[in-house]
Scaffold this active site. Structure first.
Site, PDB file in Angstrom:
ATOM      1  N   HIS A 112       0.802  -1.237   0.000  1.00 58.41           N
ATOM      2  CA  HIS A 112       0.000   0.000   0.000  1.00 58.41           C
ATOM      3  C   HIS A 112       0.832   1.284   0.000  1.00 58.41           C
ATOM      4  CE1 HIS A 112      -3.627  -2.267   0.604  1.00 58.41           C
ATOM      5  NE2 HIS A 112      -3.261  -2.743   1.780  1.00 58.41           N
TER       6      HIS A 112
ATOM      7  N   ASP B 256      -3.537 -10.869  -1.747  1.00 59.03           N
ATOM      8  CA  ASP B 256      -3.927 -10.312  -0.443  1.00 59.03           C
ATOM      9  C   ASP B 256      -5.416  -9.929  -0.496  1.00 59.03           C
ATOM     10  OD1 ASP B 256      -2.153  -8.748   1.932  1.00 59.03           O
ATOM     11  OD2 ASP B 256      -4.090  -7.809   1.528  1.00 59.03           O
TER      12      ASP B 256
ATOM     13  N   HIS C 172      -6.640  -7.253   0.453  1.00 58.51           N
ATOM     14  CA  HIS C 172      -6.752  -5.835   0.110  1.00 58.51           C
ATOM     15  C   HIS C 172      -6.168  -5.574  -1.280  1.00 58.51           C
ATOM     16  CE1 HIS C 172      -6.566  -5.931   4.590  1.00 58.51           C
ATOM     17  NE2 HIS C 172      -7.489  -5.002   4.491  1.00 58.51           N
TER      18      HIS C 172
ATOM     19  N   ASP D  19      -4.524 -12.529   4.576  1.00 56.84           N
ATOM     20  CA  ASP D  19      -5.689 -11.953   5.262  1.00 56.84           C
ATOM     21  C   ASP D  19      -6.982 -12.287   4.526  1.00 56.84           C
ATOM     22  OD1 ASP D  19      -4.892 -10.347   3.195  1.00 56.84           O
ATOM     23  OD2 ASP D  19      -4.659  -8.532   4.386  1.00 56.84           O
TER      24      ASP D  19
HETATM   25 ZN   LIG Z   1      -4.142  -7.051   3.294  1.00 60.04          ZN
END
Ligand SMILES: [Zn+2]
Length: 375
Positions: A133, A168, A170, A257
């Site tokens: 990120h 992931d 995200h 995650d």
């Molecule tokens: Zn993540």
């Protein structure tokens, strides 16, 4: 098959703070599970300790002003407006040694990339990496320095075409941003839909810009997406694009995650579902730089990355966890000492709801992006 595992004990020095979900313990726990399975002393696999990346290396993606702010707050200096750089209480806390931690993560992923770029390894795994990120001038989502971007840049120096696949939960927004106009880097991210989860992006319409149109691919998924919904959607999108793009090397972000017990997200994968996807990816591209990523239920992190490292070495693991690890894993909340999880038991209408959403996203990708790759 020549492989390399990058690991540092130095991580124990750093701490995001007692309330923060990113626990450094997960790295030691992963290492100990790998060790107990005999995966840290495999013939043909090197185990290497990274050096911290130099400031100049980090500055290839990150702004000088931002790096100076990271160094200052890390040393305990008061910096007005640190929040403008994403720093402060919350996701990206200021803690002592923050800059050294960022250098270490960057150094590990750069070492993995270098080993593969210099043909010293076919597959290298740096499981402390994958901090996808971080933006050029801003910390975001527990990430201060984007080691995945730096690794891709290192591989691009060889003139290689790079595929980045991010599983992931995200969206891999920082990596997508870095290569949004670059047709020599194909980024593919599968994740929980951005209107339900941080960072709020990663929709199919984010396809790249300029020469890069068609080289940013996003497969958003509904909460409660389980293995049975994820795998066919992945299969419909990722292998055809990789085959068409013909990358020289693949960078993998292996955040776990996406697991159904993860406290921060809502996908419903299992460790064995994750491992199936990793094995499929390894079949598709021979040269791999693999990185870790998210994962906040610690035994899942250790189990998933141990299984991924075994897959990279083509080693089959006993399903029951080694006896010496069972107590520690139980202490971190694992109920059954197994690499595999019991299958998800979702109500049929929930699964249909997730399946329908995935089907629409796959159709949109196939309609809008596949033709750009002559698929
Ligand atoms: Zn993540």
């Amino acid at each position: 098959m020549r492989t390399a595992l990058i690991h540092s004990d130095e991580w124990r020095r750093f701490d995001y703070g007692p309330e923060h979900p990113l626990r450094m313990e997960r790295l030691g726990l992963t290492w100990r599970l790998m060790e107990a399975y005999g995966l840290t002393a495999l013939p043909g696999a090197r185990v290497l300790t990274p050096e911290p990346a130099l400031l100049e290396a980090v500055a290839r993606f990150h702004g000088r002003d931002y790096i100076e702010i990271l160094r200052a707050v890390s040393a305990g200096d008061w910096v007005p407006h640190a929040a403008r750089y994403g720093l402060g209480p919350g996701d990206n806390p200021i803690f002592p040694g923050l800059w050294e931690a960022a250098q270490l993560v960057a150094g590990g992923s750069l070492l993995a990339a270098q080993l593969v770029a210099e043909d010293q390894a076919d597959r290298a795994f740096h499981f402390a990496g994958g901090l996808h990120h971080a933006m050029p001038d801003r910390a975001s989502g527990f990430c201060y320095v984007n080691d995945a971007v730096l690794a891709i840049m290192r591989l691009r120096e060889r003139g290689w075409r790079v595929a980045y696949v991010d599983i992931d939960a995200h969206h891999g927004d920082g990596v997508q941003f870095a290569f949004y106009r670059d047709p020599s880097v194909l980024t593919i991210s599968t994740h929980e839909r951005g209107d339900r989860l941080f960072p709020g992006t990663g929709f199919v319409v984010e396809m790249g810009e300029g020469d890069g149109v068609g080289f940013s691919v996003n497969l958003p998924l509904q909460p409660f997406t389980d293995d049975a919904v994820y795998q066919p959607a992945f299969e419909a999108v990722v292998p055809p694009l990789l085959c068409a793009f013909k990358p020289d090397v693949m960078v993998l972000q292996l955040g776990i995650d996406s697991h159904r017990t993860d406290p921060l997200t809502h996908l419903c994968l299992t460790v064995q579902g994750f491992t199936t996807v990793v094995k499929r990816l390894l079949q598709l591209v021979p040269r791999v730089v693999a990185l870790g990523g998210g994962g906040y239920d610690l035994p899942n992190v250790a189990r998933a990355w141990t299984a991924a490292w075994a897959a990279m070495n083509e080693v089959t693991l006993a399903e029951t966890l080694p006896a010496e690890c069972q107590k520690e894993m139980a202490r971190f909340g694992l109920k059954v000492p197994s690499l595999c999880d019991p299958p998800a038991e979702l109500p049929e209408d929930t699964r249909r709801w997730a399946e329908e959403y995935a089907r629409r996203q796959v159709a949109a990708i196939r309609e809008n992006i596949f033709p750009l790759h002559r698929l």
